[in-house]
Design a protein around this motif. Structure first.
Motif, mmCIF file in Angstrom:
data_model
loop_
_atom_site.group_PDB
_atom_site.id
_atom_site.type_symbol
_atom_site.label_atom_id
_atom_site.label_comp_id
_atom_site.label_asym_id
_atom_site.label_seq_id
_atom_site.Cartn_x
_atom_site.Cartn_y
_atom_site.Cartn_z
ATOM 1 N N ARG A 1 21.036 21.236 -22.320
ATOM 2 C CA ARG A 1 21.597 21.156 -23.664
ATOM 3 C C ARG A 1 22.190 19.780 -23.888
ATOM 4 O O ARG A 1 22.963 19.285 -23.062
ATOM 5 N N ALA A 2 21.830 19.177 -25.009
ATOM 6 C CA ALA A 2 22.295 17.828 -25.347
ATOM 7 C C ALA A 2 22.741 17.826 -26.798
ATOM 8 O O ALA A 2 22.032 17.339 -27.688
ATOM 9 N N PRO A 3 23.920 18.342 -27.053
ATOM 10 C CA PRO A 3 24.391 18.460 -28.435
ATOM 11 C C PRO A 3 24.852 17.122 -29.002
ATOM 12 O O PRO A 3 25.995 16.709 -28.832
ATOM 13 N N THR A 4 23.939 16.432 -29.654
ATOM 14 C CA THR A 4 24.240 15.132 -30.209
ATOM 15 C C THR A 4 23.442 14.918 -31.490
ATOM 16 O O THR A 4 22.303 15.403 -31.599
ATOM 17 N N LYS A 5 24.014 14.154 -32.420
ATOM 18 C CA LYS A 5 23.341 13.875 -33.687
ATOM 19 C C LYS A 5 22.073 13.056 -33.481
ATOM 20 O O LYS A 5 21.193 13.049 -34.349
ATOM 21 N N ILE A 6 22.013 12.365 -32.353
ATOM 22 C CA ILE A 6 20.855 11.504 -32.110
ATOM 23 C C ILE A 6 19.788 12.210 -31.264
ATOM 24 O O ILE A 6 18.896 11.568 -30.710
ATOM 25 N N GLN B 1 27.990 8.290 -26.451
ATOM 26 C CA GLN B 1 27.884 9.032 -25.191
ATOM 27 C C GLN B 1 27.159 10.358 -25.436
ATOM 28 O O GLN B 1 27.468 11.062 -26.398
ATOM 29 N N VAL B 2 26.223 10.660 -24.562
ATOM 30 C CA VAL B 2 25.481 11.911 -24.661
ATOM 31 C C VAL B 2 25.769 12.737 -23.421
ATOM 32 O O VAL B 2 25.561 12.277 -22.296
ATOM 33 N N GLN B 3 26.269 13.926 -23.614
ATOM 34 C CA GLN B 3 26.551 14.807 -22.483
ATOM 35 C C GLN B 3 25.426 15.815 -22.331
ATOM 36 O O GLN B 3 25.011 16.440 -23.310
ATOM 37 N N LEU B 4 24.969 15.964 -21.107
ATOM 38 C CA LEU B 4 23.872 16.873 -20.802
ATOM 39 C C LEU B 4 24.363 17.960 -19.854
ATOM 40 O O LEU B 4 25.049 17.664 -18.868
ATOM 41 N N VAL B 5 23.995 19.181 -20.143
ATOM 42 C CA VAL B 5 24.400 20.299 -19.293
ATOM 43 C C VAL B 5 23.162 21.104 -18.938
ATOM 44 O O VAL B 5 22.507 21.661 -19.824
ATOM 45 N N GLU B 6 22.847 21.133 -17.636
ATOM 46 C CA GLU B 6 21.692 21.892 -17.168
ATOM 47 C C GLU B 6 22.108 23.289 -16.730
ATOM 48 O O GLU B 6 23.249 23.506 -16.311
ATOM 49 N N SER B 7 21.160 24.187 -16.757
ATOM 50 C CA SER B 7 21.369 25.533 -16.235
ATOM 51 C C SER B 7 20.017 26.133 -15.891
ATOM 52 O O SER B 7 18.970 25.590 -16.274
ATOM 53 N N GLY B 8 20.045 27.235 -15.162
ATOM 54 C CA GLY B 8 18.814 27.970 -14.887
ATOM 55 C C GLY B 8 18.290 27.867 -13.475
ATOM 56 O O GLY B 8 17.288 28.504 -13.145
ATOM 57 N N GLY B 9 18.926 27.064 -12.636
ATOM 58 C CA GLY B 9 18.466 26.972 -11.264
ATOM 59 C C GLY B 9 18.773 28.234 -10.484
ATOM 60 O O GLY B 9 19.437 29.145 -10.974
ATOM 61 N N GLY B 10 18.276 28.260 -9.253
ATOM 62 C CA GLY B 10 18.540 29.410 -8.412
ATOM 63 C C GLY B 10 17.565 29.502 -7.262
ATOM 64 O O GLY B 10 16.824 28.564 -6.970
ATOM 65 N N LEU B 11 17.587 30.652 -6.617
ATOM 66 C CA LEU B 11 16.715 30.935 -5.470
ATOM 67 C C LEU B 11 15.555 31.799 -5.953
ATOM 68 O O LEU B 11 15.771 32.818 -6.623
ATOM 69 N N VAL B 12 14.346 31.394 -5.605
ATOM 70 C CA VAL B 12 13.164 32.139 -6.023
ATOM 71 C C VAL B 12 12.160 32.134 -4.885
ATOM 72 O O VAL B 12 12.108 31.186 -4.095
ATOM 73 N N GLN B 13 11.360 33.170 -4.818
ATOM 74 C CA GLN B 13 10.339 33.251 -3.785
ATOM 75 C C GLN B 13 9.127 32.403 -4.169
ATOM 76 O O GLN B 13 8.874 32.160 -5.353
#
Length: 116
Positions: free
Chosen positions: A23-28, A1-13
């Motif tokens: 981020r995908a912290p996995t050995k593979i 199982q690979v867990q993915l965590v996104e960040s950085g979105g928001g409101l921009v002009q």
């Protein structure tokens, strides 16, 4: 199982920039093909950019020259640098990992809104 965590979105002009992180912290990690997808309200999810295990990059025509995908294998990170943002770029952006062309893993998504 690979867990993915996104960040950085928001409101921009319009015309602004954002950088999305996944981020995908996995050995593979080095064996994963990675991609960013987006889904706008009422539309199907579409590929925005991808980077494969050989670091080959592909982009949707609508973002070529504006978006750039990269990865940091040491820190298990994939980035999407978005410049020249337009209202049509408004969507939920998802990170996806594919292992050996069979197993697919998705992040939870991050909202990007481009509006004045």
């Amino acid at each position: 199982q690979v867990q993915l965590v996104e960040s950085g979105g928001g409101l921009v002009q319009p015309g602004g920039s954002l950088r999305l992180s996944c981020r995908a912290p996995t050995k593979i990690f080095s064996m994963l093909n990675m991609g960013w997808y987006r889904q706008a309200p009422g539309k199907e999810r579409e590929l925005v950019a991808a980077i494969n295990v050989a670091n080959r990059r592909t982009y949707a025509d609508s973002v070529k020259g504006r978006f750039s995908i990269s990865k940091d294998s040491v820190n298990y990170m994939v980035y999407l640098q978005m410049n020249g943002l337009m209202p049509d770029d408004t969507a939920v952006y998802y990170c996806k990992a594919t292992f050996r062309g069979e197993n697919e893993y998705w992040g939870q998504g991050t909202q990007v809104t481009v509006s004045s």
